[in-house]
Design a protein around this motif. Structure first.
Motif, PDB file in Angstrom:
ATOM      1  N   SER A  52       0.824  -1.219   0.000  1.00  0.00           N
ATOM      2  CA  SER A  52       0.000   0.000   0.000  1.00  0.00           C
ATOM      3  C   SER A  52       0.853   1.263   0.000  1.00  0.00           C
ATOM      4  O   SER A  52       0.476   2.258  -0.617  1.00  0.00           O
ATOM      5  CB  SER A  52      -0.967   0.001   1.176  1.00  0.00           C
ATOM      6  N   GLY A  53       2.014   1.227   0.626  1.00  0.00           N
ATOM      7  CA  GLY A  53       2.895   2.398   0.609  1.00  0.00           C
ATOM      8  C   GLY A  53       3.748   2.483  -0.637  1.00  0.00           C
ATOM      9  O   GLY A  53       3.902   3.551  -1.223  1.00  0.00           O
ATOM     10  N   ARG A  56       1.159   2.763  -3.767  1.00  0.00           N
ATOM     11  CA  ARG A  56       0.143   3.801  -3.597  1.00  0.00           C
ATOM     12  C   ARG A  56      -1.185   3.430  -4.270  1.00  0.00           C
ATOM     13  O   ARG A  56      -1.750   4.195  -5.054  1.00  0.00           O
ATOM     14  CB  ARG A  56       0.655   5.129  -4.133  1.00  0.00           C
ATOM     15  N   GLY A  57      -1.626   2.205  -4.008  1.00  0.00           N
ATOM     16  CA  GLY A  57      -2.918   1.774  -4.527  1.00  0.00           C
ATOM     17  C   GLY A  57      -2.908   1.314  -5.974  1.00  0.00           C
ATOM     18  O   GLY A  57      -3.954   1.029  -6.530  1.00  0.00           O
ATOM     19  N   GLU A  58      -1.738   1.251  -6.590  1.00  0.00           N
ATOM     20  CA  GLU A  58      -1.646   0.887  -8.002  1.00  0.00           C
ATOM     21  C   GLU A  58      -1.260  -0.572  -8.217  1.00  0.00           C
ATOM     22  O   GLU A  58      -0.712  -0.913  -9.258  1.00  0.00           O
ATOM     23  CB  GLU A  58      -0.608   1.786  -8.695  1.00  0.00           C
ATOM     24  N   SER A 156      13.409  -2.802  -1.305  1.00  0.00           N
ATOM     25  CA  SER A 156      12.425  -2.000  -0.590  1.00  0.00           C
ATOM     26  C   SER A 156      11.553  -2.883   0.301  1.00  0.00           C
ATOM     27  O   SER A 156      11.307  -2.561   1.468  1.00  0.00           O
ATOM     28  CB  SER A 156      11.547  -1.237  -1.585  1.00  0.00           C
ATOM     29  N   HIS A 157      11.100  -4.008  -0.231  1.00  0.00           N
ATOM     30  CA  HIS A 157      10.280  -4.940   0.555  1.00  0.00           C
ATOM     31  C   HIS A 157      11.071  -5.481   1.743  1.00  0.00           C
ATOM     32  O   HIS A 157      10.586  -5.490   2.879  1.00  0.00           O
ATOM     33  CB  HIS A 157       9.791  -6.090  -0.345  1.00  0.00           C
ATOM     34  N   TYR A 158      12.280  -5.934   1.488  1.00  0.00           N
ATOM     35  CA  TYR A 158      13.115  -6.495   2.555  1.00  0.00           C
ATOM     36  C   TYR A 158      13.373  -5.456   3.660  1.00  0.00           C
ATOM     37  O   TYR A 158      13.213  -5.744   4.846  1.00  0.00           O
ATOM     38  CB  TYR A 158      14.437  -6.989   1.978  1.00  0.00           C
TER      39      TYR A 158
END
Length: 165
Positions: A52-53, A56-58, A156-158
């Motif tokens: 979600s961050g 951004r909803g995409e 980024s996820h990690y």
């Protein structure tokens, strides 16, 4: 101060080792395993928060089971190549599947569609490689630019999971 620098160096070197990098090959990207210590509930919850961050909803999210989540998203300027001084930027639609195992999670990244100027093209990632598994002439920029994009997403996820409070 000397101890702070030493601890920071050790911490950063641990992060660099903990997050493996995906490498593009003629078949796409092979799955990678990354060490993590999370419960399935926290892993799925935190991954959803990251989605979600980050997107951004995409992005579309699917819970495949209690340990697996599938993300479908787009990335503008995912890779490029140059031909006769002209740079061609490509957008991709991809899936990113995370599966939590015992003390690791597996990430599977697949490019589903390739676009140029928001128009779907018929080529696939495998089309940039010749039959011997090497990049075709003129496409040398494809591999490093796409790897940079994919590894940036995974990093980024990690980092989100590791630094989650």
């Amino acid at each position: 101060m000397k101890y702070f620098i030493l601890l920071t160096t050790l911490f950063l070197s641990h992060l660099a080792v903990a997050q493996p990098k995906l490498t593009l090959n003629p078949k796409g990207f092979d799955p990678i395993d990354t060490p993590i210590n999370k419960s399935p509930e926290n892993f799925i919850k935190q991954t959803k928060e990251w989605v979600s961050g980050y997107y951004r909803g995409e992005a579309d999210i699917q819970d495949l089971d209690s340990r697996t989540i599938l993300i479908t998203a787009f990335n503008d300027d995912a890779f490029f190549y140059r031909n006769l001084g002209e740079t061609y930027d490509y957008k991709i639609k991809y899936t990113l599947k995370f599966t939590l195992n015992d003390n690791t999670y597996t990430a599977i990244f697949q490019v589903k569609e390739i676009y140029i100027e928001n128009k779907l093209i018929q080529s696939k990632i495998t089309d940039y490689f010749n039959s011997s598994g090497k990049l075709k002439e003129g496409y040398q920029d494809v591999k490093p630019s796409l790897e940079k994009t994919v590894n940036s997403i995974l990093k980024s996820h990690y980092n989100f999971l590791v630094n989650y409070r």
